[in-house]
Design an enzyme around this catalytic site. Structure first.
Site, PDB file in Angstrom:
ATOM      1  N   ASN A   3      -9.930  -1.364  -2.788  1.00  0.00           N
ATOM      2  CA  ASN A   3      -8.533  -1.093  -2.443  1.00  0.00           C
ATOM      3  C   ASN A   3      -7.639  -1.824  -3.447  1.00  0.00           C
ATOM      4  OD1 ASN A   3      -5.944  -1.118  -1.342  1.00  0.00           O
ATOM      5  ND2 ASN A   3      -6.646  -1.408   0.757  1.00  0.00           N
ATOM      6  N   HIS A   5      -3.692   6.829   0.559  1.00  0.00           N
ATOM      7  CA  HIS A   5      -3.963   5.467   0.116  1.00  0.00           C
ATOM      8  C   HIS A   5      -5.445   5.177   0.323  1.00  0.00           C
ATOM      9  CE1 HIS A   5      -4.167   1.184  -0.170  1.00  0.00           C
ATOM     10  NE2 HIS A   5      -4.279   1.012   1.129  1.00  0.00           N
ATOM     11  N   CYS A   8       0.790  -1.229   0.000  1.00  0.00           N
ATOM     12  CA  CYS A   8       0.000   0.000   0.000  1.00  0.00           C
ATOM     13  C   CYS A   8       0.825   1.284   0.000  1.00  0.00           C
ATOM     14  CB  CYS A   8      -0.949  -0.006   1.195  1.00  0.00           C
ATOM     15  SG  CYS A   8      -1.946  -1.508   1.305  1.00  0.00           S
TER      16      CYS A   8
END
Length: 332
Positions: A289, A259, A112
């Site tokens: 995500n 993020h 991430c």
């Protein structure tokens, strides 16, 4: 020498998994209630034979429609779902794209925070005179890590890839970085089996989670509450450190791109930092995500929508698996 982000493109697989699809698979669960909290209503998922390298290649070919691929002199590919343990996917990508044999290429496994980490490499190589035009590729297929009966994680994660060119420039458009690591939290976001320590186990025991989600040690495990605790404790300070290191105040920043972990986490961070709604972006609703690609995809979408423009100062902040975090201020 100085560096700047020259161009961004992204690619998403054509298969879409909607919350309605998931509700049919899990008729005893309240998918709509879960979606309201995490903010994801659909996500793109690869087909069975489609890989992260395929997505990365497609993103690069899209980028090369308007950028001369012969200018590329280095490739950094970030993925946690590589086609092979070895060789590196970046080497295969060089061949697929027909790039020069003089191009350097390697993978990083960073998750991430991977895009901002990749920017550090590109800026460093350009500053050192090693490269002039670095191709960064973020490519992830986390869906392949997920157990089909793990609704919680299947709702959160989507697949996708992005391709970014960082070029040598006359002025410094990529500022100073704040990076950090706390490996003490590694077990809270992990695929336990599949590496050299614990090989893939075809007879792995089924593990039942708190919400009756199922997984085995071959699948991705995420302790959501511990990840949230890490982010809430660590990231507000990272934002402050990034401002101080770049000798700027929060009012000097035109836009923030975090993020895209989930709606709840982004909402918490922006409220904690007192960032107004017109100064940050959330595009998780139709993507989920996408790990290392969330920031570049969000940045590209903001550029297309006109939310950010040339001359704007934008803070990019990635965080997650590792634990790791990385933040920087760029200027378009």
């Amino acid at each position: 020498m100085s560096a700047s982000i020259k161009q961004i493109e992204y690619f998403l697989p054509d298969k879409v998994l909607s919350n309605e699809d998931l509700q049919q698979e899990f008729p005893d669960r309240d998918v709509a209630k879960m979606a309201k909290k995490i903010g994801v209503f659909s996500r793109h998922i690869v087909h069975e034979t489609q890989t992260a390298l395929d997505l990365g290649e497609a993103a690069c070919k899209k980028l090369f429609e308007t950028y001369d691929k012969n200018k590329i002199d280095f490739i950094v590919l970030c993925t946690q779902s590589p086609d092979y343990h070895l060789p590196t996917s970046a080497c295969l990508l060089q061949n697929r794209l027909g790039l020069s044999e003089k191009v350097g290429a390697f993978d990083i496994n960073q998750g991430c925070s991977g895009f901002v980490y990749s920017l550090t490499i590109a800026k460093g190589f350009i500053s050192a005179g090693i490269a002039n035009n670095v191709l960064l590729v973020m490519a992830e297929t986390y869906s392949k890590h997920l157990n089909p009966k793990d609704l919680g994680n299947r709702m959160i994660f989507g697949d996708g890839a992005s391709a970014i060119v960082v070029e040598k420039s006359e002025s410094q458009m990529i500022g100073d970085f704040v990076l950090g690591t706390n490996g003490d939290g590694y077990e809270n976001l992990i695929v336990p089996n599949g590496g050299m320590k614990c090989r893939y186990d075809h007879n792995a025991e089924v593990i039942i989670g708190n919400r009756n989600d199922e997984r085995t040690a071959n699948d991705l495990y995420m302790n959501g509450s511990e990840i949230f605790y890490f982010v809430s404790k660590q990231i507000p300070g990272v934002v402050d450190q990034t401002l101080i290191k770049n000798k700027l105040g929060q009012s000097d920043i035109d836009f923030f791109i975090f993020h895209q972990a989930n709606e709840y986490m982004i909402s918490f961070l922006t409220k904690k930092l007192k960032i107004s709604k017109d100064k940050y972006y959330n595009n998780i609703d139709d993507l989920g995500n996408t790990v290392s690609s969330t920031i570049p995809i969000a940045l590209k979408r903001c550029m297309v929508k006109g939310l950010v423009k040339k001359g704007d100062k934008i803070m990019l902040c990635g965080f997650g698996v590792g634990y790791s975090w990385a933040s920087v201020i760029i200027e378009l």
